[in-house]
Design a protein around this motif. Structure first.
Motif, mmCIF file in Angstrom:
data_model
loop_
_atom_site.group_PDB
_atom_site.id
_atom_site.type_symbol
_atom_site.label_atom_id
_atom_site.label_comp_id
_atom_site.label_asym_id
_atom_site.label_seq_id
_atom_site.Cartn_x
_atom_site.Cartn_y
_atom_site.Cartn_z
ATOM 1 N N THR A 49 0.937 -1.113 -0.280
ATOM 2 C CA THR A 49 0.115 0.003 0.118
ATOM 3 C C THR A 49 1.156 1.083 -0.114
ATOM 4 O O THR A 49 1.669 1.550 0.808
ATOM 5 C CB THR A 49 -1.146 0.033 1.089
ATOM 6 O OG1 THR A 49 -1.801 -1.038 1.469
ATOM 7 C CG2 THR A 49 -1.726 0.730 0.933
ATOM 8 N N GLN A 66 3.504 -8.155 1.958
ATOM 9 C CA GLN A 66 2.572 -7.702 2.638
ATOM 10 C C GLN A 66 3.505 -5.725 3.448
ATOM 11 O O GLN A 66 4.425 -6.108 4.315
ATOM 12 C CB GLN A 66 1.864 -7.640 3.231
ATOM 13 C CG GLN A 66 0.646 -7.149 3.988
ATOM 14 C CD GLN A 66 -0.765 -7.928 4.100
ATOM 15 O OE1 GLN A 66 -0.794 -9.045 4.685
ATOM 16 N NE2 GLN A 66 -1.814 -7.115 4.560
ATOM 17 N N THR A 70 2.725 -1.992 4.250
ATOM 18 C CA THR A 70 2.205 -0.251 4.011
ATOM 19 C C THR A 70 3.474 1.147 4.046
ATOM 20 O O THR A 70 4.058 1.180 5.389
ATOM 21 C CB THR A 70 1.195 0.049 4.887
ATOM 22 O OG1 THR A 70 0.588 -0.969 5.058
ATOM 23 C CG2 THR A 70 0.696 1.590 4.730
#
Length: 193
Positions: free
Chosen positions: A120, A136, A138
């Motif tokens: 992200t 994964q 951010t």
């Protein structure tokens, strides 16, 4: 296997070279510049490219939700995914590949960088040349990713706009490339309602 239907909405004031590879449901907002040999693929749902984005040669933007991603189950259940909305003023430089499912505004994806669908990206980030972001994670706003080890630090200043580069490209590109015509005007669409 999904059959992807091509549906391009090109807003006024955007420049999209004929030689660009566009596949799927793609909206290119006003002020964007899409270079020749760039690729934008909307496999899992529509892509909405924010205003004043630059997609350079051999850059690839792909909206594809991987099978092991948590949103993939929702995609199958609903039959279609929510659109990938890419914020305004992003720059996708030569040869980068970006598959992130969330992209803020005023980010720079430098040459040959790669961002997977599990990442992200906030706003005001710089992903350095050759950096590969997988797994994964951010990226908070104003994060700079650099060197082969993909080290991260916070930027001191906010990212500047690319208006000088955009103005230059708007003057030069029409001299050397055929452009796709704008085919969608939101003002006219509102008048018809």
């Amino acid at each position: 296997m999904n059959i992807v239907r091509n549906d391009f909405k090109i807003m006024p004031r955007s420049m999209v070279c004929e030689d660009s590879n566009l596949r799927g449901d793609i909206t290119i907002s006003s002020g964007c510049v899409i270079h020749p040999c760039s690729t934008i693929i909307a496999e899992s749902g529509p892509i909405v490219l924010g205003e004043n984005c630059i997609v350079e040669e051999y850059a690839t933007l792909r909206y594809r939700i991987p099978e092991n991603h948590p949103d993939h189950g929702a995609l199958k259940a609903e039959g279609s995914a929510k659109p990938l909305i890419i914020g305004p003023d992003n720059v996708f430089e030569v040869g980068c590949t970006v598959e992130a499912l969330s992209i803020g505004e005023r980010n720079v994806f430098e040459c040959k960088s790669y961002v997977s669908a599990d990442v992200t990206v906030g706003s005001g980030c710089v992903i350095g040349a050759g950096c590969r972001l997988v797994g994964q994670q951010t990226l908070p706003d104003k994060t700079i990713v650099y060197e082969a080890q993909c080290m991260q630090r916070e930027a001191m200043d906010k990212q500047k706009t690319q208006m000088i580069q955009l103005d230059y490209l708007r003057k030069i590109l029409p001299n050397y490339h055929h452009l796709r015509k704008a085919n969608y005007d939101p003002k006219k669409a509102r008048e018809q309602v």
